[in-house]
Design a protein around this motif. Structure first.
Motif, PDB file in Angstrom:
ATOM      1  N   HIS A  64      -0.174   6.021   1.127  1.00  0.00           N
ATOM      2  CA  HIS A  64      -0.482   4.605   1.318  1.00  0.00           C
ATOM      3  C   HIS A  64      -1.991   4.414   1.242  1.00  0.00           C
ATOM      4  O   HIS A  64      -2.752   5.350   1.415  1.00  0.00           O
ATOM      5  CB  HIS A  64       0.021   4.117   2.674  1.00  0.00           C
ATOM      6  CG  HIS A  64       1.511   4.060   2.744  1.00  0.00           C
ATOM      7  ND1 HIS A  64       2.229   2.933   2.453  1.00  0.00           N
ATOM      8  CD2 HIS A  64       2.421   5.028   3.030  1.00  0.00           C
ATOM      9  CE1 HIS A  64       3.532   3.199   2.579  1.00  0.00           C
ATOM     10  NE2 HIS A  64       3.668   4.470   2.928  1.00  0.00           N
ATOM     11  N   GLU A  96      -3.517  -1.737   2.780  1.00  0.00           N
ATOM     12  CA  GLU A  96      -2.137  -2.217   2.857  1.00  0.00           C
ATOM     13  C   GLU A  96      -1.875  -2.998   4.149  1.00  0.00           C
ATOM     14  O   GLU A  96      -1.135  -3.972   4.155  1.00  0.00           O
ATOM     15  CB  GLU A  96      -1.197  -1.009   2.778  1.00  0.00           C
ATOM     16  CG  GLU A  96       0.065  -1.315   2.006  1.00  0.00           C
ATOM     17  CD  GLU A  96       0.836  -0.036   1.677  1.00  0.00           C
ATOM     18  OE1 GLU A  96       2.047  -0.079   1.797  1.00  0.00           O
ATOM     19  OE2 GLU A  96       0.201   0.978   1.329  1.00  0.00           O
ATOM     20  N   GLY A 116      -2.739  -2.606  -6.937  1.00  0.00           N
ATOM     21  CA  GLY A 116      -1.702  -1.633  -6.583  1.00  0.00           C
ATOM     22  C   GLY A 116      -1.666  -1.312  -5.105  1.00  0.00           C
ATOM     23  O   GLY A 116      -1.076  -0.321  -4.680  1.00  0.00           O
ATOM     24  N   SER A 150       2.990  -1.779  -2.569  1.00  0.00           N
ATOM     25  CA  SER A 150       3.990  -1.151  -3.434  1.00  0.00           C
ATOM     26  C   SER A 150       5.361  -1.787  -3.236  1.00  0.00           C
ATOM     27  O   SER A 150       6.221  -1.723  -4.110  1.00  0.00           O
ATOM     28  CB  SER A 150       4.053   0.347  -3.155  1.00  0.00           C
ATOM     29  OG  SER A 150       4.163   0.542  -1.754  1.00  0.00           O
ATOM     30  N   SER A 182       9.356   0.238  -7.966  1.00  0.00           N
ATOM     31  CA  SER A 182       8.396  -0.828  -7.654  1.00  0.00           C
ATOM     32  C   SER A 182       7.534  -1.133  -8.871  1.00  0.00           C
ATOM     33  O   SER A 182       7.156  -2.261  -9.109  1.00  0.00           O
ATOM     34  CB  SER A 182       7.511  -0.406  -6.486  1.00  0.00           C
ATOM     35  OG  SER A 182       6.571   0.524  -6.921  1.00  0.00           O
ATOM     36  N   ILE A 183       7.240  -0.085  -9.634  1.00  0.00           N
ATOM     37  CA  ILE A 183       6.377  -0.288 -10.784  1.00  0.00           C
ATOM     38  C   ILE A 183       7.111  -1.134 -11.828  1.00  0.00           C
ATOM     39  O   ILE A 183       6.599  -2.138 -12.297  1.00  0.00           O
ATOM     40  CB  ILE A 183       5.986   1.073 -11.415  1.00  0.00           C
ATOM     41  CG1 ILE A 183       5.422   2.001 -10.351  1.00  0.00           C
ATOM     42  CG2 ILE A 183       5.048   0.884 -12.555  1.00  0.00           C
ATOM     43  CD1 ILE A 183       4.051   1.668  -9.882  1.00  0.00           C
TER      44      ILE A 183
END
Length: 2046
Positions: free
Chosen positions: A1313, A1317, A1354, A1357, A1441-1442
């Motif tokens: 992580h 975030e 990014g 996520s 997720s991508i």
């Protein structure tokens, strides 16, 4: 001077000096003693005290000068306070005795004064220690007052102030006496004495309560008297006294009941009543006033009124901000009542009214503007609005009662007008200052601000209508979102109420003022408003004649609207210009005949209307010329011309018309002239050449006309004087904090100051001081000023005879006018003539014949001896300009001579001052004025004048002139530096402080001297050191001067010294001086302080900051006005000052100073800076919660106190500023960004949390940015959600910077992580408000940028979290889908363009990132699939997720792609050159309108690149295969696909998908090429990179590649463009991206060639191969044409890259004798990548050529590849190959294995060339050993590549083969194991080569050497892993040989290997103790034996049988290892060629 540095005065040295030096010596000693006493041990001081006292007393008797006596007194006081006090009474008696002395001679005076000063100083320091002696002392001093002259009175007052200060309440017995004495001094004729008395009384009121109780009335009356005839300093001092006394009275009432009941209580009302009396009646007593009032004779002088105004401000400021909040409404009603009907006397004439209004506005502005925070200001605005509403109701009541009885009530209307004007102006200023933070105030319907302001627009008084219009202007500038609605509302009212005269003028003023606001609102107004306004104006002008009641108003309104519209610039006007020019033409009669007819027919009223109309037209055209000069083409000028002659004709006839119709035409005709003159001054004189003479005569007549009775030199002359000379005159000409009101005093009592009602047309012009109202002068003065300006231009263009004639006439008229009128005429003529000289000098013209010199000189010499100092200044400047224009040395010398003569003979002040300045001016304009004797003469005369003790004025002017000469003489002055310095010091030490202006001039001289000496001041010679000491001494004397201007000079001198000789300036004392004056009440002192600070922090920021804090901690409370430096440091104090300061220049300096401090200190004091910024921004959070505030709540009251600039109550000490303004908060947000950037440039730990925490633990003083991330996010959040739009923008920018900088930092506690975030909620919350419907487009655009950066970073996520921010972008996409029509109509169309493009750019960025991530993910998956299958599920989780991000975008991609294409098409159209303008679509593009295209361009430039990249990616993803099925059916209001671009009118023809794709392909390609081929200097890296990436994406798919491949010219053009990019941009990333595109172009060309060959073969399948045509470049001839050849272009580009990285490759360089063969080099990482990319491209090139073509290029390609190999073959540890060598070998392999090498047409040529190449490589082993050590491994590998990759005939020629074998042999012999390892590996691959012709010779030659080498191992044991590996590799080679060998030879080989292997085995005894390498060797041998045994069993057995020892050894080893070894079957041979290689390319070259 060093001798003066001792505790006792060095009398021996002292007595040897001359008089002047003695004074300097004493001062230096006293200055040193002051510091020394504080630093010396008490015992030492007591020991020498008696002697020091004696020395000081003797100095006291020796007539010390003013600065010396002050220092002497301070030293005595300090000495007694530290040492013993027993002799102090003798000293006091001694002083009293000196004062009593009857000696009145001037020589004794300094001693008396020194005694007075000493007493003051002693009592101040020792106070009550001196017991009751003070009663006698004070009595004695007061007696002396009566007989003292002004200097004495001045010093006595200051001394009494000090005595009072020291004794405090103990001095009560003397209070009354002192009060009486000070009263008389307060009205003294000497201004300095008045100031001193005011200071004394200010000190007295601290303890003497009677001053603010029983005697308060008389104190007030006294102050009013003191204001009469006062100067600026007196007004400052006395107003401070008066304001403080009254504030004290009011505060004492508020305190609890005092112990003494008899003290009179004063209410706030009484105190304000007292001030009001002074304001309205001046200094005439209360009783007499009524009688005068009845007679109507009294009139308050302006200086009293201005003084009282300042007292009001002091009164309120002293009571403080919280008090003001509570009592605001009381104060407001009182202050507004000063101009209301209750005091008609104050406003009986317009002139008085304007002056009083100014004063009232000043009080309101200064108190509300600087004392209240934003919340309180909003409450104040509501109160003001209430006042407006009440007055409006009263007016409505009067107006509605139509019956005649109550009509007299109209006086109420007239009287309330001034209150309304003041209220409206303050309301406007308040909202202007609040900016968009005022939004809640305007949204609050209960306040009804807008309705109230708009309702008074129809007030009967024109002043009110204008004030209301201006108030709307301020609202619109502050809140741009209100601009269009207000404009619409006013236009609508104007249309509806066209029949009311008040409404027509009022609303036309409002519209004009709003149009004037547009240029301050970047978002503008909708373009369509221009048309509405022009039509309305036309309608008003055309209907003016219909109703005579409205004619004047409608005419004025029509032209006013047009003139105001012109300020919007040419984009708005362009279309309406023909209509305006038509109206312009219609206003004037066409011919002189028509003018005659007009004259005969008109009456007074029609002339009034006509003149008003024509004056308005002049204004409109003037506005057009000044704001739309780009439209001023020849054609337009021709259309402007015709009415001008007629306008001039009318000008000449005006006087007769005026005579005919009387006074009603007087003002209109003045205005007509003034506007015409203003217009003519702007137009080129050639246009009205025919009318020049007529105009010239009129100008002369106006300048000498008898209408103007008042001389107003202060507005005419200052622009014509030199800025520096104005310092000689009144300080009022300088910028001061009180300039707004002090201006009136400059103009004299009879002249009105400027006001808006004098010229309504200025309502749309920008005010001079930013937010203040424009202040046009009365028409008569404006006329003179315009006439004087135009005279300069016309006079330069008329014939010489005419010029001479008019000059003679003007001189005559001066001669023949009487007394006061004469001065007026002289002034006007002088102003006009000076303008002429200035114009001629600036335009490099000439004066004309010599005859003109005589009248010119007469005029100038007359003015030079005028009693008006301004006139003398102008004349001196004029003389110098005259000399400059004539440019004749003898003439100049003559002028100087005249002045010399006059100065020698004249005795009067006027002549002496004028001529001395003339000398200085001549020098300024003409340098050294020729010879040095001239210079000497000038200096001699000025020296004499500067010592003229009789007149301070003569001294001041002479010294000022001297400073000009020093400045202009430069190095010539060096001879005189010493004498001048000693003169300056002597004067500084002797001139009394009351003559401050002399000291100011001395300061300027010193400053000029320091500049002249410049860097020489750093020298170390005695002469220089003496000069330097003198300069520092001069500065020290000036720093102690009481006058602020002199202190400012001292600071500026020290600043100069610090620049030239920084080591010698004592920084700590300089900083202390700066800190003390940081909050001075004098603007120029604050400016000097900041200019100095700004300079010194650039060099020594940290030191300055430390000194300030130390000083604040050491100093007592009273030294620094801001005790808060202790907590918040100098930085906090500066931020605080920035918040309070209104002067723009000063604010800029503060910002720059803080920026410099951030640059050099932010990283070191990170927490401190961030806390400062956070505290400032934290008030955003407080403010956002309160939308509308009621200030009466008690809890509010405790929250803020702005009373003093930098003090804070204890509970608030933590905050640097209470309630900072939004502008300060914006600056704080910008500072945060700067801090982040500074950290980025310093330490990587700032952006690495693990490292930062570790370093913080190691040393707690370490501080890193990443540890403050929570604060950064919080600050950005607070700013981004504020009410102020500017702050929101700054906050979003900060957020953007934070996201970009911290996005990739991992969170150590949660692997996988990132640290950001945890803040996603904050980021989402900060962004959400920016997407509401009422947010301005610029904020939304910025927010889109942050959104895309956040998504792209990014950080998040989880898809669900990402959706929150993504949803914001979706909402904005929906909003813009409606196209440009549906977006907000509040702003200009270009604003919606900006918003649309920002949204599209944001989406583009997100899409690009999504695609990139998916690409990486698929690559990763491929790798993981390869490595292991079990982790599939894991990979799937990550990818979800991508892919999810791409899926999120995918849903909107259909819409987006169309919008992107539309935007690109718009951009393509907008970038077309101007000659294609006619071909552009008339209605504009998809997102811009034709009219706003210019404004839209920057927005397209800002966003096109990413959109281009995204579009290219989208087209790639569709692969150009199918046309989009729902091409036409989108929910856009207009189809915006680029297919509309080429459809033409038919529309019916539907394009095929192929055509659509071709269009799109060319669109992207065209935009890219257009951009890349002419890169502007401002092209960003981002744009270039995005453009190159777009091209890469485009060429990733076959269809576009086939387009490029099939069109060679296109390919060549692209290559040339890329070549330019590489040449002009140094960035490696850009060059790499360019090379990637080049590679793709070559690949496309290869594909095309292959395709053509394939299809040719298919078509001619039956035909013979020979007959096939040759495809590829070079065809059958092999020739490549530069400019047409793809290969040639590529070669150029690759050579460019290679030669830039490796200059040695350039053959020209190699051949030249200067170049020695250099060592091989390792390139940087970027260099490696670039060279590798270029080599890859080179290796692909033959594939594009025909066989013949390939023969042409092959030598070049081989030369370059081998060159790279040679230049970069560096030995690396472990035998690795360098990156570039790897690439070169890879390229070489590509070339060698090319099919062309074997093609029959090129085979032989290739073979020859390849042999030559191999020879070149072999030649690299340099036999002479001259070259550096080369890397054998690289060269051997290259040789091996040749052997293995080419056809055998290349390398099997005997000579070559022998050389190759020789190289391998030599390599094997080397001791280096690494080379051996590599050599064995290479030989292994050669030995295994299938073709025996190649491999056998090597085996024959080298096998025996290998065996021999291995047999030696027994003797030389391997010592390390490398040697061990070498042996192992050797064995592998032998084993391979066994495998290759034929059956019959195998036995020999095995027999050779076995003994070697067995010799490696150890017996069990030695095995335990053997080194690790030997053990490994043992294991390796055993393993191999175990394999060989079974493989060749028979041979094995035979050998074992024949050698028992070997057998025994083997068996022992096997037994020993039986337990441990499990035999593993291993592959036969593992080549290790690529294992240790650092190259990421394919490493298996072989």
């Amino acid at each position: 001077m060093e001798l003066a540095h001792s505790l006792l005065l060095n009398e021996e040295a002292y007595n040897q000096l001359g008089e002047v030096q003695k004074a300097e010596f004493v001062f230096e000693w006293l200055k040193f003693l002051e510091k020394l006493l504080l630093a010396t041990n008490k015992a030492d001081i007591k020991e020498k005290q008696k002697k020091i006292v004696e020395q000081l007393i003797s100095l006291l008797n020796s007539s010390p000068g003013p600065p010396t006596r002050k220092l002497l007194a301070e030293n005595l006081a300090v000495l007694y306070s530290i040492g013993d006090t027993f002799s102090v009474y003798q000293t006091i008696d001694k002083c009293n005795e000196l004062i009593r002395s009857k000696d009145d001679s001037p020589s004794y005076l300094p001693t008396k004064l020194a005694a007075v000063v000493c007493l003051g100083s002693l009592y101040k320091k020792l106070g009550r220690l001196l017991g009751n002696t003070f009663i006698d002392t004070v009595g004695n001093i007061l007696k002396a007052v009566k007989s003292a002259e002004s200097q004495g009175r001045y010093e006595i007052m200051l001394s009494l102030q000090n005595i009072l200060n020291g004794l405090g309440a103990a001095a009560a017995p003397c209070h009354r006496d002192i009060y009486k004495a000070a009263r008389s001094c307060l009205t003294d004729r000497s201004m300095a004495v008045r100031c001193a008395a005011a200071k004394c009384l200010l000190e007295l009121q601290n303890e003497a309560s009677f001053m603010w109780s029983t005697d308060m009335d008389s104190v007030a009356t006294l102050c009013f008297k003191s204001f009469e005839g006062s100067n600026y300093d007196v007004r400052i001092a006395v107003s401070k006294l008066l304001g403080t006394v009254l504030a004290r009275a009011v505060m004492s009432k508020a305190e609890k009941a005092t112990s003494r009941q008899n003290v009179r209580k004063v209410s706030l009302e009484e105190a304000m009543e007292l001030l009001g009396t002074g304001f309205l009646r001046g200094s005439s007593g209360f009783l007499r006033a009524s009688g005068d009032m009845l007679k109507g004779t009294s009139s308050v002088s302006r200086d009293v009124r201005v003084g009282v105004t300042q007292a009001y401000v002091v009164f309120v400021s002293t009571l403080g901000g919280r008090w003001l909040e509570r009592n605001f409404s009381t104060l407001l009603s009182h202050i507004l009542s000063l101009v209301s009907q209750s005091h008609p006397k104050a406003v009986q004439t317009q002139m008085d009214a304007i002056c009083c209004r100014r004063c009232v506005s000043f009080i309101l502005r200064t108190t509300i503007g600087s004392l209240l925070g934003e919340k309180a200001q909003i409450a104040a605005a509501k109160d003001i609005c209430q006042v407006i509403w009440k007055l409006k109701k009263a007016v409505d009541a009067v107006m509605s009662e139509g019956n005649l009885e109550t009509r007299p009530g109209s006086t109420d209307v007239a009287a309330s007008q001034h209150v309304l004007v003041c209220a409206l102006q303050e309301l406007g200023n308040l909202i202007y200052g609040l900016g968009t933070t005022a939004a809640p105030l305007l949204q609050d319907s209960s306040a009804g601000i807008l309705d109230n302001v708009i309702s008074v627009i129809v007030h009967p008084s024109i002043s009110v209508r204008l004030a209301a219009a201006w108030c709307l202007h301020c609202i619109a500038v502050a809140l741009p979102s209100y601009l269009t609605p207000l404009l619409d509302r006013c236009l609508e009212r104007l249309t509806v109420l066209k029949s009311s005269p008040e409404a027509v003028t009022g609303f036309s003023f409002a519209v004009a003022a709003l149009l004037g606001a547009v240029k301050h609102c970047p978002l503008g107004i909708p373009h369509g408003k221009g048309k509405i306004i022009v039509m309305l104006a036309e309608d008003l002008l055309c209907s003016a004649a219909q109703n005579s009641r409205l004619s004047v108003q409608r005419t004025q309104a029509g032209w006013l609207l047009i003139a105001a519209l012109m300020t919007l610039g040419s984009a708005f006007i362009h279309h309406h210009l023909p209509r305006v020019l038509r109206l312009w033409k219609c206003v004037f009669p066409l011919s002189p005949k028509d003018l005659e007819t007009e004259r005969s027919r008109g009456d007074s009223f029609t002339w009034q209307v006509t003149l008003e109309g024509r004056a308005g037209a002049f204004c409109a055209i003037k506005s057009f010329v000044s704001h739309c000069d780009d439209l001023l083409t020849d054609e337009v000028i021709q259309r402007l011309l015709p009415p001008l002659p007629c306008a001039v004709d009318l000008l000449t006839q005006l006087s007769s018309i005026q005579k005919a119709y009387g006074s009603p035409l007087k003002t209109p005709s003045v205005i007509y002239k003034q506007r015409l003159y203003e217009l003519l001054a702007l137009l080129p004189p050639e246009i009205y050449a025919g009318s020049l003479c007529a105009i010239f005569k009129e100008l002369a007549a106006d300048l000498t006309s008898s209408d103007t009775q008042m001389a107003a030199s202060t507005f005419l002359l200052p622009p014509l004087c030199h800025q520096d000379d104005l310092l000689l005159l009144s300080p009022l000409l300088q910028d001061t904090d009180h300039k707004f009101i002090e201006e009136q005093l400059l103009l004299g009592n009879g002249v009105a100051c400027g006001s808006l009602e004098y010229d309504p047309f200025s309502v749309y012009e920008h005010g001079i001081e930013g937010d203040s109202v424009p202040k046009p002068l009365p028409p008569m003065f404006s006329l003179i000023s315009s006439a004087a300006r135009l005279f300069g231009i016309v006079c330069a263009h008329v014939a010489e005879s005419q010029r001479l004639l008019v000059l003679e006439q003007l001189l005559d008229s001066i001669k023949h006018t009487k007394a006061s009128r004469q001065q007026v005429v002289q002034l006007h003529v002088m102003a006009a003539f000076s303008n002429f000289l200035k114009y001629v000098a600036n335009s490099k013209g000439n004066l004309g014949s010599e005859e003109i010199r005589r009248p010119a000189l007469t005029l100038l010499m007359g003015a030079l001896e005028s009693t008006n100092p301004l006139m003398r200044c102008t004349a001196a400047e004029g003389l110098a300009r005259l000399a400059q224009v004539i440019g004749d040395a003898s003439f100049t010398a003559g002028l100087a001579q005249v002045s010399f003569e006059k100065l020698k003979s004249a005795r009067d002040v006027v002549t002496r001052t004028g001529h001395s300045l003339a000398l200085g001016s001549l020098h300024r304009y003409l340098g050294g004025v020729g010879s040095s004797q001239h210079l000497n003469a000038c200096i001699g005369i000025l020296y004499t004048l500067s010592q003229d003790g009789t007149s301070p004025d003569v001294r001041t002017w002479a010294l000022h002139s001297l400073s000009l000469i020093i400045d202009s003489a430069g190095p010539l002055y060096h001879l005189h530096v010493e004498s001048t310095l000693s003169l300056i010091l002597m004067l500084l030490l002797t001139v009394p402080p009351t003559h401050a202006e002399v000291h100011q001039s001395l300061g300027r001289c010193l400053n000029a001297l320091i500049t002249t000496l410049g860097p020489e001041l750093q020298g170390s010679s005695t002469a220089v050191s003496t000069l330097r000491t003198s300069c520092l001494l001069g500065c020290a004397i000036m720093q102690d001067n009481p006058d602020c201007l002199v202190q400012a000079q001292a600071i500026s001198c020290l600043q100069q010294l610090h620049m030239f000789a920084p080591r010698y300036v004592n920084l700590s004392s300089l900083v202390s001086c700066l800190c003390v004056n940081l909050c001075s009440s004098y603007l120029f002192l604050r400016r000097a302080v900041l200019a100095c600070l700004r300079q010194i922090v650039q060099r020594e920021a940290a030191e300055v900051s430390e000194h300030a804090v130390v000083l604040a901690k050491d100093s007592r409370e009273d030294l620094i006005p801001d005790a808060n430096v202790r907590e918040v440091g100098l930085e906090g104090a500066l931020l605080n000052l920035l918040d309070k300061e209104s002067d723009q220049r000063l604010c800029q300096d503060i910002k720059e100073t803080l920026s410099h401090m951030i640059t050099s200190m932010a990283v070191g004091k990170l927490s401190f800076w961030l806390k400062l910024c956070k505290d400032v921004l934290a008030s955003s959070a407080d403010f956002t919660t309160v939308a509308s505030v009621d200030t009466t709540q008690d809890d509010e009251i405790d929250k803020e106190d702005d009373a003093s600039v930098l003090t804070c109550r204890n509970d608030e000490k933590c905050r640097p500023i209470t309630n900072p303004r939004w502008a300060t908060r914006v600056f704080a947000a910008e500072c945060v960004c700067k801090i982040i950037i500074q950290c980025e440039n310093s330490d990587s730990a700032h952006f690495d949390i693990a490292l930062a925490q570790e370093m913080k633990e190691r040393d707690s003083r370490n501080d890193f940015l990443v540890l403050h991330l929570a604060d950064l996010i919080r600050m950005a959040f607070m700013a981004a959600t504020d009410h102020s739009d500017q702050l929101r923008l700054s906050g979003l920018q900060t957020l953007l910077v934070v996201v970009r900088q911290f996005a990739t930092i991992p969170e150590p506690e949660f692997p996988g992580h990132v640290i950001l975030e945890q803040y996603q909620a904050n980021v989402g919350a900060a962004l959400r408000p920016a997407f509401t419907s009422d947010t301005p487009p610029d904020v939304t655009a910025k927010a889109c940028q942050v959104c895309s950066a956040w998504i792209a970073s990014g950080v998040v996520s989880d898809l669900n979290d990402l959706r929150r921010v993504h949803q914001l972008l979706v909402s904005s996409l929906t909003k813009i889908q409606a196209g440009k029509e549906a977006l907000s109509q509040l702003y200009n169309e270009s604003a919606s363009t900006m918003e649309i493009l920002a949204v599209l750019k944001a989406w583009a960025e997100v899409y690009i990132i999504a695609v990139e991530r998916q690409k990486k993910q698929t690559e990763k998956q491929k790798q993981t699939m390869k490595i292991v299958g079990s982790t599939e599920e894991n990979a799937r989780d990550v990818s979800s997720s991508i892919d999810g991000l791409l899926d999120l975008v995918q849903t909107d991609l259909g819409t987006l792609s169309k919008l992107w294409l539309a935007a690109l098409q718009d951009f393509a159209l907008l970038t077309l050159p101007s000659e294609f303008a006619s071909q552009l679509p008339l209605e504009g593009g998809a997102f811009y309108t034709a009219e706003t295209s210019e404004n839209a361009k920057p927005h397209y430039h800002n966003s096109w690149a990413l959109i281009l990249h995204a579009t290219a990616l989208w087209l790639t993803s569709t692969g150009f295969i199918v046309a989009d099925p729902d091409e036409g059916t989108t929910n856009l209001s207009r189809p915006v696909t680029p297919t509309t671009m080429c459809q033409g009118s038919s529309g019916a023809s539907v394009k095929s998908p192929e055509d659509v794709y071709t269009d799109r392909f060319h669109l992207i390609l065209g935009i890219s090429v257009e951009f890349l081929c002419s890169l502007r200097s401002d092209a960003t890296m981002e744009s270039i990179t995005a453009c190159l990436h777009a091209l890469q994406a485009l060429l990733d798919v076959p269809w576009p590649r086939s387009k490029i491949g099939s069109d060679q010219d296109l390919g060549v053009e692209l290559l040339n463009v890329l070549h330019r990019v590489i040449l002009t941009r140094e960035s490696p990333s850009i060059q790499l991206a360019s090379l990637e595109v080049v590679r793709q172009i070559i690949y496309a060309a290869q594909e095309h060639v292959k395709e053509k060959r394939r299809s040719a073969e298919v078509d001619d399948g039956a035909a013979e191969k020979e007959t096939l045509p040759e495809f590829g470049e070079g065809k059958d001839t092999g020739g490549l044409v530069p400019g047409r050849s793809l290969v040639f272009a590529t070669l150029e580009l690759c050579v460019c890259i290679l030669v830039r990285q490796l200059p040695e490759l350039n053959p020209k360089l190699i051949g030249s004798p200067g170049i020695k063969t250099t060592k091989a080099q390792i390139l940087s990482e970027d260099g490696n990548k670039l060279v590798s990319a270029a080599l890859t491209i080179l290796s692909e090139l033959p594939g594009v050529c025909s066989p013949e073509g390939s023969i042409s290029v092959l030598p070049t390609i081989l030369y370059l590849i081998i060159g790279v190999l040679r230049e970069t073959a560096v030995r690396l540890p472990g035998g690795q190959l360098s990156y570039t060598v790897g690439a070169a070998l890879q390229a070489l392999k590509g070339i060698l294995s090319s099919p062309l090498a074997r093609a029959e047409k090129s085979h032989t040529a290739w073979t020859d060339l390849l042999r030559s190449a191999l020879t070149t490589i072999l030649d690299c082993w340099d036999p002479d050993g001259i070259q550096q050590e080369f890397d054998e491994i690289s060269l051997l590998t290259a040789v091996t590549v040749f052997i293995l990759s080419t056809s055998p005939e290349v390398t099997t020629i005997q000579c070559l083969q022998e050389r190759c074998i020789q190289k391998f042999k030599a390599a094997l012999e080397l001791k280096d194991p690494v080379v051996q390892i590599k050599c064995y590996q290479l030989l292994l691959s050669i030995f295994q080569y299938p073709n025996p012709a190649v491999s056998y010779p090597y085996i024959h030659s080298l096998a025996s050497s290998i065996v021999k080498k291995l047999q030696e191992t027994d003797k030389v044991k391997p010592e390390d892993a490398a040697e061990l590996q070498a042996i192992q590799e050797g064995i592998k080679v032998l084993e391979a040989l066994v495998a290759i060998a034929e059956e019959q030879h195998r036995a020999h080989l095995v027999a050779g290997i076995l003994p070697i292997l067995i010799s490696f085995l150890l017996d069990e005894n030695t095995l335990g103790s053997a080194p690790i390498t030997m053990k490994n060797l043992h294991d390796f041998a055993l393993q191999n034996l175990m394999q060989i045994g079974p493989q060749y069993s028979s041979i094995f057995k035979n050998i074992m049988a024949s050698s028992p020892t070997m057998k025994a050894r083997l068996e022992a080893a096997i037994k020993g290892n039986q337990e441990n070894i499990k035999i593993k079957t291993t592959p036969k041979h593992i080549t290790k060629s690529g294992k240790n290689s650092s190259i990421q390319l394919k490493t298996n070259f072989l």
